[in-house]
Write a protein that holds these residues in place. Sequence first.
Motif, PDB file in Angstrom:
ATOM      1  N   ALA A 179      12.362   0.057  -1.083  1.00 56.27           N
ATOM      2  CA  ALA A 179      13.823  -0.073  -1.146  1.00 56.27           C
ATOM      3  C   ALA A 179      14.247  -1.532  -1.172  1.00 56.27           C
ATOM      4  O   ALA A 179      15.308  -1.875  -1.693  1.00 56.27           O
ATOM      5  N   THR A 180      13.405  -2.412  -0.618  1.00 46.85           N
ATOM      6  CA  THR A 180      13.768  -3.837  -0.550  1.00 46.85           C
ATOM      7  C   THR A 180      12.688  -4.775  -1.064  1.00 46.85           C
ATOM      8  O   THR A 180      12.923  -5.980  -1.184  1.00 46.85           O
ATOM      9  N   ASN A 181      11.495  -4.271  -1.368  1.00 46.61           N
ATOM     10  CA  ASN A 181      10.384  -5.145  -1.739  1.00 46.61           C
ATOM     11  C   ASN A 181       9.514  -4.521  -2.823  1.00 46.61           C
ATOM     12  O   ASN A 181       9.510  -3.296  -3.018  1.00 46.61           O
ATOM     13  N   LYS A 182       8.751  -5.367  -3.497  1.00 46.67           N
ATOM     14  CA  LYS A 182       7.712  -4.885  -4.394  1.00 46.67           C
ATOM     15  C   LYS A 182       6.522  -4.479  -3.535  1.00 46.67           C
ATOM     16  O   LYS A 182       6.070  -5.244  -2.683  1.00 46.67           O
ATOM     17  N   VAL A 183       5.998  -3.277  -3.762  1.00 47.73           N
ATOM     18  CA  VAL A 183       4.859  -2.781  -2.974  1.00 47.73           C
ATOM     19  C   VAL A 183       3.837  -2.141  -3.903  1.00 47.73           C
ATOM     20  O   VAL A 183       4.180  -1.312  -4.741  1.00 47.73           O
ATOM     21  N   THR A 184       2.581  -2.553  -3.762  1.00 52.64           N
ATOM     22  CA  THR A 184       1.477  -1.855  -4.424  1.00 52.64           C
ATOM     23  C   THR A 184       0.555  -1.329  -3.337  1.00 52.64           C
ATOM     24  O   THR A 184       0.504  -1.876  -2.234  1.00 52.64           O
ATOM     25  N   MET A 185      -0.171  -0.262  -3.638  1.00 50.65           N
ATOM     26  CA  MET A 185      -1.017   0.345  -2.608  1.00 50.65           C
ATOM     27  C   MET A 185      -2.391   0.659  -3.182  1.00 50.65           C
ATOM     28  O   MET A 185      -2.520   1.179  -4.296  1.00 50.65           O
ATOM     29  N   GLY A 186      -3.432   0.332  -2.410  1.00 54.60           N
ATOM     30  CA  GLY A 186      -4.779   0.746  -2.745  1.00 54.60           C
ATOM     31  C   GLY A 186      -5.014   2.137  -2.195  1.00 54.60           C
ATOM     32  O   GLY A 186      -4.925   2.353  -0.986  1.00 54.60           O
ATOM     33  N   TYR A 187      -5.278   3.121  -3.065  1.00 54.16           N
ATOM     34  CA  TYR A 187      -5.365   4.510  -2.608  1.00 54.16           C
ATOM     35  C   TYR A 187      -6.647   4.823  -1.841  1.00 54.16           C
ATOM     36  O   TYR A 187      -6.663   5.673  -0.971  1.00 54.16           O
ATOM     37  N   GLY A 188      -7.731   4.150  -2.150  1.00 52.49           N
ATOM     38  CA  GLY A 188      -8.994   4.474  -1.502  1.00 52.49           C
ATOM     39  C   GLY A 188      -9.176   3.757  -0.167  1.00 52.49           C
ATOM     40  O   GLY A 188      -8.531   2.753   0.114  1.00 52.49           O
ATOM     41  N   VAL A 189     -10.058   4.296   0.651  1.00 51.96           N
ATOM     42  CA  VAL A 189     -10.425   3.653   1.919  1.00 51.96           C
ATOM     43  C   VAL A 189     -11.375   2.502   1.605  1.00 51.96           C
ATOM     44  O   VAL A 189     -12.397   2.693   0.938  1.00 51.96           O
ATOM     45  N   LYS A 190     -11.043   1.316   2.091  1.00 52.16           N
ATOM     46  CA  LYS A 190     -11.874   0.135   1.848  1.00 52.16           C
ATOM     47  C   LYS A 190     -11.991  -0.672   3.124  1.00 52.16           C
ATOM     48  O   LYS A 190     -11.261  -0.445   4.095  1.00 52.16           O
ATOM     49  N   SER A 191     -12.886  -1.635   3.105  1.00 53.81           N
ATOM     50  CA  SER A 191     -13.005  -2.564   4.232  1.00 53.81           C
ATOM     51  C   SER A 191     -11.825  -3.520   4.204  1.00 53.81           C
ATOM     52  O   SER A 191     -11.155  -3.685   3.172  1.00 53.81           O
ATOM     53  N   LEU A 192     -11.575  -4.171   5.345  1.00 50.98           N
ATOM     54  CA  LEU A 192     -10.496  -5.150   5.410  1.00 50.98           C
ATOM     55  C   LEU A 192     -10.712  -6.257   4.379  1.00 50.98           C
ATOM     56  O   LEU A 192      -9.776  -6.682   3.682  1.00 50.98           O
ATOM     57  N   LYS A 193     -11.943  -6.700   4.243  1.00 51.52           N
ATOM     58  CA  LYS A 193     -12.250  -7.771   3.290  1.00 51.52           C
ATOM     59  C   LYS A 193     -11.887  -7.349   1.863  1.00 51.52           C
ATOM     60  O   LYS A 193     -11.324  -8.130   1.087  1.00 51.52           O
TER      61      LYS A 193
END
Length: 400
Positions: A343-357
Amino acid sequence: MIKALRGMKDTLPPQNEKYLYFLEHCTQIAKRYGFEFIETPILEDTGLFKRSVGESSDIVGKEMYQFVDKGENDVCMRPEGTAGVVRSFVENKLDRAGGIHRFFYHGPMFRYERPQKGRLRQFHQFGAESFGIESYLEDVNIIMMLKKILDKFEINYTLKINSLGCATCMPPFREKLVTFLDTLEGLCDDCIRRKATNPIRVFDCKNEHCQTLLIPAPRLNDNLCESCESDFTNILKLLDKLNISYEVDPNLVRGLDYYSKTAFEFVSNDLGAQNAVAGGGRYDRLVEFLGGRPTPAIGFAIGIERILEMIEAPQKERHGYYFGALCDEAIQPLFIEADKKRATNKVTMGYGVKSLKAHLKAADKMNAQFCAVIGEDELKNAIVWVKDLQHKREETYTIE
């Protein structure tokens, strides 16, 4: 594998970023000069370009993507932008409304010619057209606007300018020129054809032998009527006062038949053989040729692909969020939060489970400013871990 047609290219990152950057600033400058956006169809009646661009032009004679459609209509893909804007101007009765109308446009054009650097079969232009002003001041206004665009992108250029006369001085000059051309032997086939259709186009010939033969030819700017000479002199004087340098080029006739009076080009030595960056001129008779009321008009067009070769897009700033899950249970809650955040920002999302790195690497690749992740501990405590990739700071926040 099916490939793009010869002379037609995809526009992908990072080139598309330069393209949008260029259009953004052209649009800003055009609006400051009082121009409004217009969009015309890519496909037009072939007769539009035959009547406006002219049978003598290489565009109509050799280069148009022309075909008969399923409705038996003779159509073509637009080879340039001005004719379509004038057609729209007349069709929407703006010629009858009177007043001043200024439009800018951008988009793809099509010409079937040999592809080379700076010249494609599908290419893009940014253009502007001004209707309803006869004064030479609008000629200078258009040149200033185009200069401001090129200066914005730090393009090195030379302004070349000429006068092509009007309905008063052009016919007697044409007769004088044809008389001269009749004395020559060895003109190329194109020049012989042009002699019968639009003789001044011989000055646009790229054949070196023809150019040598034309050295003693009469020049239009030595045969202008009093009105055209006065306007041209005033234009040059005003350009001098504005400290805009220029070269008067008596061979400059432009490649389209509809020009009259002022014609100009901005050329750059940084481009090699195809050195014209932008050009335009006055076409006071074109509205009438296309069935409208006599209306003075002037415009220009910029070849975008040629410009993009010479500009650098600014360093892309990080912005927006990347959301990543560290466990399966976090994927759906994150998906829901991502939608709220948009609603206020551009957001992309990684759908898979990954490590923090891996998530941090993905966020960096997407040029996100913030990387927000949720794992088992974060879910348990209803918090989200966020790293500001621009300022190298880490924080935890409640999901709320």
